[in-house]
Design an enzyme around this catalytic site. Structure first.
Site, PDB file in Angstrom:
ATOM      1  N   CYS A 122      95.610  66.448  85.407  1.00 47.21           N
ATOM      2  CA  CYS A 122      95.959  65.571  84.283  1.00 47.21           C
ATOM      3  C   CYS A 122      97.100  64.610  84.604  1.00 47.21           C
ATOM      4  CB  CYS A 122      96.299  66.415  83.048  1.00 47.21           C
ATOM      5  SG  CYS A 122      94.998  67.581  82.591  1.00 47.21           S
ATOM      6  N   HIS A 255     100.263  62.213  78.452  1.00 46.45           N
ATOM      7  CA  HIS A 255      98.943  62.801  78.627  1.00 46.45           C
ATOM      8  C   HIS A 255      98.480  63.405  77.302  1.00 46.45           C
ATOM      9  CE1 HIS A 255      95.660  65.262  79.786  1.00 46.45           C
ATOM     10  NE2 HIS A 255      96.337  66.396  79.707  1.00 46.45           N
ATOM     11  N   ASN A 285      91.102  66.025  75.289  1.00 51.53           N
ATOM     12  CA  ASN A 285      91.816  65.950  76.561  1.00 51.53           C
ATOM     13  C   ASN A 285      90.846  65.500  77.643  1.00 51.53           C
ATOM     14  OD1 ASN A 285      93.133  66.452  78.985  1.00 51.53           O
ATOM     15  ND2 ASN A 285      93.954  68.429  78.371  1.00 51.53           N
TER      16      ASN A 285
END
Length: 328
Positions: A122, A255, A285
């Site tokens: 990520c 993020h 996500n």
């Protein structure tokens, strides 16, 4: 005469999401057929996620990345042949090799640019953007295409309610060009491999067989604790490095993992939540794609304006984290 090293500026962005939208209600109904209980309320209260985009089987990371790249190039007014560096951040590449970046390069019709993947989960886009900035600052590239792209649905255990509701698929890209004016003002990257077990997909393909666990596994509480701690510290470090006060930040783009992390981080940094770009509710996500997707959304809806300061932060498996401060 001393040669002046160029700066790097973002001149365009693009994003692409698979057309299939799966709401929490849709997902709950699908999981119920597998005797897994969840609901829109359960997911929303814990994560802030309301829907995600999922790739149909056969839709690859390179396909998503290529479309995001085309949109970014069009936005920047740059031809594919002008690009001399392509970096794709991904944890879900099409193949072991060639790299996804090489596949995107072929799709775009570019020949000769350096092309490679970055794997920092990520945090991957922040790692890739920092790497491209270094290439440009060193005079090794003049025009870079940086992409975060994932088909995370391909590595999810759809019987694990604690993880399968959290993720989506997508791709985001930016074009970075050499400039006389500062664009990327500061950056820093970190990792702590001793924390690898709190977020990992520890499988492998060897001798024609899958070895280990091929699915994503996560200790949610440990990730939350680590994320807010390291991102708070990283934000303070990179702004100090650039001689900028946190109060001067126009937009924070962390993020997009969990709404609780985003709001908690903003509170720790004393940044109004209205200055945080939030897309986790719509995208879930998307790992390395989450930051460039959120960046592109905020540029296209007019929130991010020329001259503004944007702080982008990634945190992910590895354990990895980092920040990039950008002047638009």
């Amino acid at each position: 005469m001393t040669q002046v090293k160029p700066f790097a500026r973002i001149v365009g962005s693009g994003g692409f999401l698979p057309p299939r939208v799966v709401t929490n209600d849709d997902l709950a109904a699908e999981l119920a057929t597998r005797q897994i209980e969840t609901s829109d309320q359960w997911i929303t209260e814990r994560t802030g996620i309301r829907q995600r985009h999922l790739a149909d089987k056969g839709m690859t990371t390179s396909a998503l990345a290529t479309e995001a790249a085309r949109r970014a190039l069009a936005d920047a007014g740059v031809e594919a042949g002008e690009v001399d560096l392509i970096i794709v951040a991904t944890s879900t590449p099409d193949f072991v090799f060639p790299s996804t970046a090489c596949l995107v390069q072929a799709n775009l019709g570019n020949k000769g640019a350096a092309a490679f993947d970055v794997q920092a989960v990520c945090s991957g886009f922040v790692y890739a953007l920092t790497t491209a900035d270094s290439f440009i600052r060193a005079g090794r590239a003049r025009c870079a295409l940086i992409i975060g792209a994932e088909v995370f649905s391909s590595i999810l255990d759809w019987s694990d309610r604690s993880t399968c509701v959290l993720f989506g698929d997508g791709a985001g890209a930016v074009v970075l060009k050499a400039s006389d004016a500062p664009g990327i003002l500061g950056a820093e990257l970190h990792a702590d491999g001793s924390q690898m077990n709190i977020l990992c997909a520890a499988g492998n393909v060897a001798f024609g067989q899958v070895t280990g666990d091929p699915f994503l596994r996560m200790d949610g509480q440990a990730v939350f604790k680590q994320a807010v701690t390291v991102l708070d510290r990283s934000a303070r470090t990179v702004t100090e490095q650039a001689g900028v006060a946190l109060s001067e930040i126009d937009w924070l783009i962390p993020h997009q993992a969990n709404l609780r992390i985003l709001t908690f981080l903003a509170k720790k940094l004393d940044i109004p939540v209205e200055k945080v770009v939030i897309t986790v509710d719509q995208h879930a996500n998307t790992s390395a794609a989450s930051i460039p997707l959120a960046f592109d959304v905020a540029r296209r809806d007019g929130r991010i304006q020329p001259g503004q300061l944007v702080l982008m932060q990634g945190v992910g498996g590895g354990f990895t984290w980092g920040s990039v401060l950008v002047r638009m």
